[in-house]
Design a protein around this motif. Structure first.
Motif, PDB file in Angstrom:
ATOM      1  N   LEU A   1       0.854  -1.180   0.000  1.00 44.12           N
ATOM      2  CA  LEU A   1       0.000   0.000   0.000  1.00 44.12           C
ATOM      3  C   LEU A   1       0.894   1.236   0.000  1.00 44.12           C
ATOM      4  N   ILE A   2       0.638   2.126  -0.948  1.00 39.31           N
ATOM      5  CA  ILE A   2       1.394   3.370  -1.064  1.00 39.31           C
ATOM      6  C   ILE A   2       0.474   4.539  -0.733  1.00 39.31           C
ATOM      7  N   LYS A   3       0.976   5.454   0.078  1.00 39.11           N
ATOM      8  CA  LYS A   3       0.289   6.717   0.357  1.00 39.11           C
ATOM      9  C   LYS A   3       1.187   7.824  -0.161  1.00 39.11           C
ATOM     10  N   SER A   4       0.646   8.652  -1.066  1.00 39.22           N
ATOM     11  CA  SER A   4       1.500   9.620  -1.735  1.00 39.22           C
ATOM     12  C   SER A   4       0.811  10.974  -1.848  1.00 39.22           C
ATOM     13  N   ASN A   5       1.602  12.034  -1.663  1.00 38.28           N
ATOM     14  CA  ASN A   5       1.158  13.396  -1.971  1.00 38.28           C
ATOM     15  C   ASN A   5       2.340  14.144  -2.581  1.00 38.28           C
TER      16      ASN A   5
ATOM     17  N   GLN B   1       4.490  15.945  -1.299  1.00 37.44           N
ATOM     18  CA  GLN B   1       5.666  16.084  -0.439  1.00 37.44           C
ATOM     19  C   GLN B   1       6.179  14.776   0.140  1.00 37.44           C
ATOM     20  N   ASN B   2       5.283  13.810   0.332  1.00 39.25           N
ATOM     21  CA  ASN B   2       5.680  12.571   1.017  1.00 39.25           C
ATOM     22  C   ASN B   2       5.240  11.343   0.245  1.00 39.25           C
ATOM     23  N   HIS B   3       5.929  10.247   0.544  1.00 43.35           N
ATOM     24  CA  HIS B   3       5.639   8.959  -0.076  1.00 43.35           C
ATOM     25  C   HIS B   3       5.871   7.890   0.984  1.00 43.35           C
ATOM     26  N   LYS B   4       4.808   7.236   1.409  1.00 40.32           N
ATOM     27  CA  LYS B   4       4.927   6.219   2.456  1.00 40.32           C
ATOM     28  C   LYS B   4       4.449   4.873   1.923  1.00 40.32           C
ATOM     29  N   GLU B   5       4.930   3.804   2.540  1.00 32.29           N
ATOM     30  CA  GLU B   5       4.631   2.468   2.044  1.00 32.29           C
ATOM     31  C   GLU B   5       4.435   1.497   3.199  1.00 32.29           C
ATOM     32  N   TYR B   6       3.472   0.577   3.019  1.00 30.11           N
ATOM     33  CA  TYR B   6       3.301  -0.529   3.969  1.00 30.11           C
ATOM     34  C   TYR B   6       3.218  -1.829   3.174  1.00 30.11           C
ATOM     35  N   LYS B   7       4.008  -2.806   3.617  1.00 33.99           N
ATOM     36  CA  LYS B   7       4.021  -4.106   2.952  1.00 33.99           C
ATOM     37  C   LYS B   7       4.143  -5.203   3.982  1.00 33.99           C
ATOM     38  N   ASN B   8       3.349  -6.264   3.810  1.00 35.40           N
ATOM     39  CA  ASN B   8       3.399  -7.402   4.720  1.00 35.40           C
ATOM     40  C   ASN B   8       3.306  -8.675   3.892  1.00 35.40           C
ATOM     41  N   LEU B   9       4.448  -9.180   3.454  1.00 35.98           N
ATOM     42  CA  LEU B   9       4.488 -10.344   2.573  1.00 35.98           C
ATOM     43  C   LEU B   9       3.962 -11.606   3.256  1.00 35.98           C
ATOM     44  N   ALA B  10       4.052 -11.647   4.580  1.00 35.72           N
ATOM     45  CA  ALA B  10       3.630 -12.846   5.310  1.00 35.72           C
ATOM     46  C   ALA B  10       2.132 -13.086   5.225  1.00 35.72           C
ATOM     47  N   LEU B  11       1.355 -12.040   4.915  1.00 38.26           N
ATOM     48  CA  LEU B  11      -0.099 -12.170   4.894  1.00 38.26           C
ATOM     49  C   LEU B  11      -0.673 -12.318   3.486  1.00 38.26           C
ATOM     50  N   GLY B  12       0.184 -12.393   2.496  1.00 36.15           N
ATOM     51  CA  GLY B  12      -0.297 -12.627   1.140  1.00 36.15           C
ATOM     52  C   GLY B  12      -0.828 -11.373   0.461  1.00 36.15           C
ATOM     53  N   LYS B  13      -1.793 -11.574  -0.416  1.00 31.91           N
ATOM     54  CA  LYS B  13      -2.314 -10.508  -1.263  1.00 31.91           C
ATOM     55  C   LYS B  13      -3.251  -9.575  -0.489  1.00 31.91           C
ATOM     56  N   ILE B  14      -3.121  -8.278  -0.746  1.00 28.01           N
ATOM     57  CA  ILE B  14      -4.074  -7.301  -0.201  1.00 28.01           C
ATOM     58  C   ILE B  14      -5.378  -7.419  -0.988  1.00 28.01           C
ATOM     59  N   GLU B  15      -6.448  -7.799  -0.312  1.00 24.28           N
ATOM     60  CA  GLU B  15      -7.743  -7.966  -0.981  1.00 24.28           C
ATOM     61  C   GLU B  15      -8.449  -6.623  -1.144  1.00 24.28           C
ATOM     62  N   THR B  16      -8.600  -5.892  -0.035  1.00 26.88           N
ATOM     63  CA  THR B  16      -9.248  -4.586  -0.077  1.00 26.88           C
ATOM     64  C   THR B  16      -8.537  -3.635   0.873  1.00 26.88           C
ATOM     65  N   VAL B  17      -8.744  -2.335   0.614  1.00 21.01           N
ATOM     66  CA  VAL B  17      -8.219  -1.279   1.475  1.00 21.01           C
ATOM     67  C   VAL B  17      -9.356  -0.308   1.759  1.00 21.01           C
ATOM     68  N   ASP B  18      -9.581   0.003   3.040  1.00 23.74           N
ATOM     69  CA  ASP B  18     -10.623   0.942   3.446  1.00 23.74           C
ATOM     70  C   ASP B  18      -9.950   2.204   3.971  1.00 23.74           C
ATOM     71  N   ILE B  19     -10.177   3.338   3.261  1.00 27.18           N
ATOM     72  CA  ILE B  19      -9.586   4.611   3.681  1.00 27.18           C
ATOM     73  C   ILE B  19     -10.665   5.586   4.156  1.00 27.18           C
ATOM     74  N   LEU B  20     -11.776   5.038   4.653  1.00 25.88           N
ATOM     75  CA  LEU B  20     -12.847   5.882   5.179  1.00 25.88           C
ATOM     76  C   LEU B  20     -12.315   6.859   6.211  1.00 25.88           C
ATOM     77  N   ASN B  21     -11.457   6.356   7.104  1.00 24.76           N
ATOM     78  CA  ASN B  21     -10.801   7.196   8.112  1.00 24.76           C
ATOM     79  C   ASN B  21      -9.298   7.149   7.841  1.00 24.76           C
ATOM     80  N   PRO B  22      -8.708   8.232   7.314  1.00 22.14           N
ATOM     81  CA  PRO B  22      -7.271   8.201   6.988  1.00 22.14           C
ATOM     82  C   PRO B  22      -6.372   8.073   8.207  1.00 22.14           C
ATOM     83  N   LEU B  23      -6.944   8.195   9.416  1.00 22.42           N
ATOM     84  CA  LEU B  23      -6.178   7.989  10.642  1.00 22.42           C
ATOM     85  C   LEU B  23      -6.239   6.537  11.105  1.00 22.42           C
TER      86      LEU B  23
END
Length: 263
Positions: free
Chosen positions: A55-59, A61-83
């Motif tokens: 998962l990449i978060k980008s604007n 000024q910044n570029h952040k990344e989260y990756k967890n190979l141990a859990l396999g494929k990311i099925e869905t991402v919910d950004i309803l609350n960005p916090l």
């Protein structure tokens, strides 16, 4: 003649009271050449997308990344609350919560809860809770991840769920016959209406949704059964996302076109 086209045609003939066009106003465009899948944008103009199962978060000024190979494929991402971003790893029956810096705060494994839950669909709810549909009981429930409290709140849902979307107070779903239902935090299920065969869908609220069919975008009002065509310049797009008056279109050329629109 294509079956999807026939279903879509009969839906328009049977249900649509009006088919007016809504013309959004071009705002800006951005290029994300490395994106595999566009997720959406938040109110702070941060853009979220998937690249190489991260998962990449980008604007600007910044570029952040989260990756967890141990859990396999990311099925869905919910950004309803960005916090409090919610990632669903279906293959490992797991949910990961991230803060606004994409730091991992919580991992929920359905196999390790007090009651075994097989997460089929999930989404963020209010008050540190997660909406979920459990494929074992075929019920919708709420999980309070701060106190580890789990509650199944619906009767069994026998029909297949094609789309499952949530906000803080409601979960919505579309069944195999394209009927649309909602459920509130107290477990009350209500039928909202019916939509045509669609490839993509986003609920705006319990009365409206955006849906895409044959690379066209529409706004549908469940109350008066009114359909409005969203007139955009892109004749082809991969997906779309709507947030607070901004419609973001992700094109096959890995660009995001933003429009201002009043729904």
């Amino acid at each position: 003649m294509n079956t999807k086209f026939l279903l879509f045609f009969f839906f328009f003939c049977s249900f649509a009271i009006a088919q007016e066009k809504k013309s959004p106003v071009y705002k800006d465009s951005l290029s994300f050449p490395e994106a595999d899948r566009f997720i959406g944008r938040d109110a702070f103009d941060n853009y979220y997308y998937i690249k190489d199962n991260a998962l990449i978060k980008s604007n600007t000024q910044n570029h952040k990344e989260y990756k967890n190979l141990a859990l396999g494929k990311i099925e869905t991402v919910d950004i309803l609350n960005p916090l409090q971003i919610v990632l669903f790893y279906k293959d490992f029956n797991s949910i990961v919560l991230l803060d606004n810096q994409l730091n991992q705060t919580t991992i929920i494994n359905g196999n390790e809860l007090n009651e075994l839950i097989s997460f089929e669909n999930i989404g963020l709810a209010s008050q540190n809770r997660i909406w979920f549909f459990d494929s074992i009981t075929q019920k919708i429930g709420l999980y309070q991840f701060k106190t580890n409290q789990l509650k199944l709140i619906s009767t069994p849902i026998s029909s297949e769920i094609k789309f499952f979307k949530t906000d803080y107070n409601y979960a919505f779903w579309v069944d195999e016959e394209n009927n649309v239902y909602g459920i509130n935090l107290f477990g009350k299920i209500f039928r909202i209406g019916n939509i045509p065969v669609t490839e993509q869908l986003q609920f705006i609220n319990e009365k409206q949704c955006l849906f895409a069919t044959s690379k066209e975008l529409f706004l549908y009002n469940f109350e008066n059964k009114e359909i409005n065509t969203i007139s955009i310049n892109q004749k082809s797009f991969v997906n779309f996302f709507y947030k607070e008056g901004i419609l973001s279109i992700f094109t096959p050329w890995n660009s995001i076109i933003n429009y201002k629109i009043n729904l």
